[in-house]
Design an enzyme around this catalytic site. Structure first.
Site, PDB file in Angstrom:
ATOM      1  N   LYS A 168       7.011   4.124  11.198  1.00 11.13           N
ATOM      2  CA  LYS A 168       6.868   4.290   9.754  1.00 11.13           C
ATOM      3  C   LYS A 168       5.406   4.594   9.430  1.00 11.13           C
ATOM      4  O   LYS A 168       4.531   4.188  10.207  1.00 11.13           O
ATOM      5  CB  LYS A 168       7.348   3.036   9.033  1.00 11.13           C
ATOM      6  CG  LYS A 168       6.457   1.801   9.316  1.00 11.13           C
ATOM      7  CD  LYS A 168       6.215   0.956   8.106  1.00 11.13           C
ATOM      8  CE  LYS A 168       5.105   0.002   8.320  1.00 11.13           C
ATOM      9  NZ  LYS A 168       4.488  -0.625   7.243  1.00 11.13           N
ATOM     10  N   LYS A 216      12.813  -8.703  14.476  1.00 12.93           N
ATOM     11  CA  LYS A 216      12.425 -10.113  14.504  1.00 12.93           C
ATOM     12  C   LYS A 216      13.696 -10.933  14.667  1.00 12.93           C
ATOM     13  O   LYS A 216      14.724 -10.647  14.032  1.00 12.93           O
ATOM     14  CB  LYS A 216      11.731 -10.490  13.190  1.00 12.93           C
ATOM     15  CG  LYS A 216      10.337  -9.908  13.052  1.00 12.93           C
ATOM     16  CD  LYS A 216       9.736 -10.347  11.721  1.00 12.93           C
ATOM     17  CE  LYS A 216       8.435  -9.645  11.438  1.00 12.93           C
ATOM     18  NZ  LYS A 216       7.318 -10.078  12.236  1.00 12.93           N
ATOM     19  N   HIS A 228      10.595  -2.275   5.257  1.00 13.12           N
ATOM     20  CA  HIS A 228      10.962  -3.663   5.559  1.00 13.12           C
ATOM     21  C   HIS A 228      11.785  -4.325   4.439  1.00 13.12           C
ATOM     22  O   HIS A 228      12.797  -4.971   4.697  1.00 13.12           O
ATOM     23  CB  HIS A 228       9.716  -4.516   5.769  1.00 13.12           C
ATOM     24  CG  HIS A 228       8.745  -3.940   6.738  1.00 13.12           C
ATOM     25  ND1 HIS A 228       9.128  -3.222   7.843  1.00 13.12           N
ATOM     26  CD2 HIS A 228       7.393  -3.994   6.779  1.00 13.12           C
ATOM     27  CE1 HIS A 228       8.037  -2.852   8.510  1.00 13.12           C
ATOM     28  NE2 HIS A 228       6.988  -3.301   7.887  1.00 13.12           N
ATOM     29  N   LYS A 255      -0.537  -8.322  -0.603  1.00 16.40           N
ATOM     30  CA  LYS A 255      -1.631  -8.730   0.288  1.00 16.40           C
ATOM     31  C   LYS A 255      -2.460  -9.794  -0.402  1.00 16.40           C
ATOM     32  O   LYS A 255      -2.461  -9.903  -1.617  1.00 16.40           O
ATOM     33  CB  LYS A 255      -2.515  -7.526   0.623  1.00 16.40           C
ATOM     34  CG  LYS A 255      -1.829  -6.538   1.560  1.00 16.40           C
ATOM     35  CD  LYS A 255      -2.819  -5.525   2.082  1.00 16.40           C
ATOM     36  CE  LYS A 255      -2.176  -4.599   3.091  1.00 16.40           C
ATOM     37  NZ  LYS A 255      -1.789  -5.265   4.339  1.00 16.40           N
ATOM     38  N   LYS A 310       0.893 -16.649   4.148  1.00 15.08           N
ATOM     39  CA  LYS A 310       1.628 -15.633   4.915  1.00 15.08           C
ATOM     40  C   LYS A 310       3.039 -16.163   5.075  1.00 15.08           C
ATOM     41  O   LYS A 310       3.247 -17.219   5.710  1.00 15.08           O
ATOM     42  CB  LYS A 310       0.970 -15.412   6.274  1.00 15.08           C
ATOM     43  CG  LYS A 310       1.671 -14.342   7.110  1.00 15.08           C
ATOM     44  CD  LYS A 310       0.792 -13.930   8.282  1.00 15.08           C
ATOM     45  CE  LYS A 310       1.538 -13.108   9.317  1.00 15.08           C
ATOM     46  NZ  LYS A 310       2.062 -11.844   8.814  1.00 15.08           N
TER      47      LYS A 310
HETATM   48  P1  NDP Z   1      -4.767   5.011  15.023  1.00 12.76           P
HETATM   49  O1  NDP Z   1      -5.415   5.349  13.717  1.00 12.76           O
HETATM   50  O2  NDP Z   1      -5.408   3.998  15.897  1.00 12.76           O
HETATM   51  O3  NDP Z   1      -4.557   6.401  15.772  1.00 12.76           O
HETATM   52  C1  NDP Z   1      -3.980   6.502  17.059  1.00 12.76           C
HETATM   53  C2  NDP Z   1      -4.660   7.619  17.805  1.00 12.76           C
HETATM   54  O4  NDP Z   1      -4.419   8.847  17.165  1.00 12.76           O
HETATM   55  C3  NDP Z   1      -6.180   7.471  17.815  1.00 12.76           C
HETATM   56  O5  NDP Z   1      -6.609   6.654  18.868  1.00 12.76           O
HETATM   57  C4  NDP Z   1      -6.634   8.886  17.980  1.00 12.76           C
HETATM   58  O6  NDP Z   1      -6.641   9.220  19.343  1.00 12.76           O
HETATM   59  C5  NDP Z   1      -5.575   9.687  17.301  1.00 12.76           C
HETATM   60  N1  NDP Z   1      -6.028  10.082  15.972  1.00 12.76           N
HETATM   61  C6  NDP Z   1      -6.393   9.292  14.960  1.00 12.76           C
HETATM   62  N2  NDP Z   1      -6.740  10.008  13.876  1.00 12.76           N
HETATM   63  C7  NDP Z   1      -6.610  11.285  14.225  1.00 12.76           C
HETATM   64  C8  NDP Z   1      -6.804  12.515  13.537  1.00 12.76           C
HETATM   65  N3  NDP Z   1      -7.197  12.553  12.270  1.00 12.76           N
HETATM   66  N4  NDP Z   1      -6.514  13.637  14.185  1.00 12.76           N
HETATM   67  C9  NDP Z   1      -6.099  13.617  15.446  1.00 12.76           C
HETATM   68  N5  NDP Z   1      -5.911  12.472  16.150  1.00 12.76           N
HETATM   69  C10 NDP Z   1      -6.151  11.333  15.550  1.00 12.76           C
HETATM   70  O7  NDP Z   1      -3.262   4.616  14.687  1.00 12.76           O
HETATM   71  P2  NDP Z   1      -2.458   3.330  15.112  1.00 12.76           P
HETATM   72  O8  NDP Z   1      -2.489   3.194  16.594  1.00 12.76           O
HETATM   73  O9  NDP Z   1      -2.886   2.199  14.272  1.00 12.76           O
HETATM   74  O10 NDP Z   1      -0.985   3.691  14.607  1.00 12.76           O
HETATM   75  C11 NDP Z   1      -0.213   4.712  15.189  1.00 12.76           C
HETATM   76  C12 NDP Z   1       0.982   4.991  14.284  1.00 12.76           C
HETATM   77  O11 NDP Z   1       1.750   3.805  14.138  1.00 12.76           O
HETATM   78  C13 NDP Z   1       0.592   5.408  12.874  1.00 12.76           C
HETATM   79  O12 NDP Z   1       1.506   6.353  12.420  1.00 12.76           O
HETATM   80  C14 NDP Z   1       0.719   4.143  12.054  1.00 12.76           C
HETATM   81  O13 NDP Z   1       1.037   4.431  10.700  1.00 12.76           O
HETATM   82  C15 NDP Z   1       1.879   3.449  12.763  1.00 12.76           C
HETATM   83  N6  NDP Z   1       1.848   2.007  12.669  1.00 12.76           N
HETATM   84  C16 NDP Z   1       0.741   1.314  13.111  1.00 12.76           C
HETATM   85  C17 NDP Z   1       0.731  -0.070  13.060  1.00 12.76           C
HETATM   86  C18 NDP Z   1      -0.438  -0.857  13.576  1.00 12.76           C
HETATM   87  O14 NDP Z   1      -0.361  -2.106  13.532  1.00 12.76           O
HETATM   88  N7  NDP Z   1      -1.486  -0.241  14.046  1.00 12.76           N
HETATM   89  C19 NDP Z   1       1.894  -0.815  12.504  1.00 12.76           C
HETATM   90  C20 NDP Z   1       3.002   0.004  12.105  1.00 12.76           C
HETATM   91  C21 NDP Z   1       2.956   1.369  12.183  1.00 12.76           C
HETATM   92  P3  NDP Z   1      -7.547  10.373  19.976  1.00 12.76           P
HETATM   93  O15 NDP Z   1      -8.709  10.598  19.057  1.00 12.76           O
HETATM   94  O16 NDP Z   1      -7.965   9.818  21.288  1.00 12.76           O
HETATM   95  O17 NDP Z   1      -6.652  11.524  20.076  1.00 12.76           O
END
Ligand code: NDP
Length: 518
Positions: free
Chosen positions: A184, A218, A276, A376, A381
């Site tokens: 999501k 969960k 959710h 938030k 929580k």
């Molecule tokens: P991140 O922002 O950490 O991004 C993941 C990776 O994507 C980065 O390490 C980077 O890798 C690449 N990236 C980030 N921004 C860009 C950009 N603008 N252009 C190209 N590459 C980019 O995301 P998360 O790991 O937090 O989340 C991943 C997905 O999961 C998202 O869609 C988020 O909405 C979803 N999500 C995340 C949660 C969380 O707890 N983190 C919870 C629920 C959902 P690199 O630069 O090495 O390519």
């Protein structure tokens, strides 16, 4: 199995099932099911937060519990330049900071981890990846079965799915299955959700697409279906005749943390309600499916979404309260206002709190309000569902007690209390007639000391086994967006937008106005 005594026949009978007193043999065998196919999981965006905090720790725990297929591989991909060794070190550090004990199993698990640098916008990167995956398949015997996990910003979902397709990586054949996992948010509104789906379907078929909502995995959320439909005594009262209202609350004490960029664009309605909260609503309101099978369960959820009465957008204030946190004290610590958080616009109009009153237009729920609240920086929580029953129709105690008898409540605690509590009236000991409310509690982990699957472990396992039960189906996604999109449009475009957004002090339960909604 356990033995009991059949009072009618006087014979000893054998009951099929489990007892809480026998955790070793009963629940232990419930942990992991089946014998999944050998496969590999390709995590796109593997340098990011989700991979380090959730995906790899979940896979490691599954590995330790013999929950992964054999053989199994993890291939991390992202733009960040890493070799296998560096990726393994990064994941080891992530496990350490999550407090996960690596003494046992890490050395052998780490050998399953591989890494390949890719450029999300360059097709030749994906064709090179296809070649590497074929090589790994050959070497390790993963038989061409692949899960592509999109752990990248949502703005990259469509183009990346297209790249997989163009590189021939989405095609299933007799040599193996292919699945794609999408996190999501599934779009920003109805139009973008439809657009995203169209893009995914350009190269992937619906049975290949897994739209994750880890909330659903969960234990206590899954248990709602067991509680409602594996017991005969609740269903007869689960309707408008006995239930006065339903409250679904998901409160966080955390603020926006490190996800400012995402949250500023999303806000609480997209972040919590489109997914959710709607899932919890469906689990409480749905009719019993004829079979515990993914599409039958998802059919019943979709029927709930079809019955949601659209909000009159010219009278939103009677159905919706939006808020944004100010400064305050949370769990003893002073915290800043949302607008003073790092990377947040000081004039931001993004809501961090919402409460909505929803009605379902069907026979079961006509006239029963469902209050959905999430925010938030709240006081606690907590995720909890309260079923408020109606008062007794007539009180024979009215002359003695001179007041209404308190109505029953059933509370399904999802977090932190994983409990089911029934509140009812009893006589207070003594000569005088006095009533008191008492609580009958069931703790979900009562008499069970074995391991428990965390939500990400469960969704990963289901994806590996190809079970869609806990994943969103596109019709559900679209119906929820169809309900929310007019609200979002009204809130985000109306002239007096700032008037709709009420400030609340951090560490409280939201704006005062929520009282008027009930
Ligand atoms: P991140 O922002 O950490 O991004 C993941 C990776 O994507 C980065 O390490 C980077 O890798 C690449 N990236 C980030 N921004 C860009 C950009 N603008 N252009 C190209 N590459 C980019 O995301 P998360 O790991 O937090 O989340 C991943 C997905 O999961 C998202 O869609 C988020 O909405 C979803 N999500 C995340 C949660 C969380 O707890 N983190 C919870 C629920 C959902 P690199 O630069 O090495 O390519």
């Amino acid at each position: 199995m356990n033995n009991s005594y059949d009072m009618k026949s006087g014979n000893s009978t054998t009951m099929v099932g489990t007892t809480a007193s026998d955790p070793e043999t009963s629940f232990g065998s419930c942990l992991i099911e089946g014998n999944p196919d050998p496969c590999m999981i390709v995590i796109v965006g593997a340098s990011g937060d989700l991979t380090a905090r959730k995906i790899v720790p979940a896979l490691f725990n599954l590995y330790l519990n013999d929950g992964l297929p054999y053989p199994f591989l993890v291939v991390g991909c992202a733009r960040t330049k890493l070799n296998n060794g560096e990726f393994r070190d990064k994941m080891k550090k992530a496990l350490l900071s999550a407090g996960i004990d690596q003494d046992s199993g890490w050395e052998s698990f780490s050998q399953l981890l591989h890494y390949q640098t890719i450029d999300y916008r360059d097709l030749s990167s994906f064709t090179a990846l296809a070649g590497s995956l074929r090589g790994l398949d050959k070497k390790h015997g993963t038989r061409g079965n692949r899960i592509f996990y999109l752990s990248i910003p949502p703005s990259l979902y469509q183009s990346t799915a297209q790249m997989f397709g163009k590189a021939g990586l989405s095609t299933e054949n007799k040599n193996g299955w292919v699945r794609i996992v999408v996190e999501k948010p599934f779009g920003r509104d109805l139009d973008t959700a439809v657009d995203l789906d169209r893009s995914l379907h350009d190269h992937f078929k619906e049975h290949q697409i897994f739209r994750i909502d880890h909330y659903l995995a969960k234990e206590t959320v899954q248990n709602i279906l067991m509680f409602r439909f594996a017991n005969a005594i609740f269903e007869p009262v689960w309707n408008r005749r006995y239930i006065d209202s339903v409250s679904i609350t998901a409160g966080e004490t955390l603020g926006v943390e490190h996800r400012a960029g995402y949250y500023e664009q999303a806000g609480v309605l997209r972040d919590m309600f489109q997914n959710h909260m709607m899932q919890l609503l469906a689990l409480i309101a749905m009719d019993p499916p004829s079979l515990f099978e993914a599409d039958r369960v998802r059919d019943e959820k979709v029927k709930v979404y079809r019955t949601m009465r659209p909000f009159p957008t010219d009278d939103l204030q009677n159905y919706l309260v939006l808020g944004q946190y100010g400064s305050g004290v949370v769990e003893g610590n002073k915290v800043p206002a949302y607008r003073d958080e790092a990377s947040i616009n000081p004039e931001s109009l993004t809501p961090t709190f919402a409460m909505m009153k929803i009605f379902l237009d069907n026979w079961r729920w006509q006239g029963v309000p469902f209050y959905l609240t999430s925010g938030k920086r709240l006081a606690k929580k907590l995720t909890e569902i309260t079923i408020q029953f109606k008062e007794i129709p007539h009180s024979m105690f009215r002359r003695i007690l001179g007041k209404q008898v308190m109505a029953n409540q059933l509370i399904l605690g999802i977090y932190p209390d994983e409990t089911i509590s029934l509140i009812f009236q009893t006589k207070n000991p003594g000569a005088k007639v006095c009533l008191r409310s008492v609580t009958m509690d069931f703790n979900y982990h009562q008499d069970y000391t074995g391991p428990v699957l965390d939500a990400y472990e469960k969704v990963l396992l289901d994806c590996i086994s190809g079970d869609h039960m806990l994943f969103w189906r596109q019709d559900g996604v679209e119906l929820c967006w169809a309900f929310l999109t007019p609200i979002l449009k009204e809130c985000e475009t109306c002239g007096d937008r700032s008037k709709m957004l009420l400030p609340y002090e951090s560490g409280t339960w939201g704006p005062e106005a929520v009282r008027a909604l009930k």
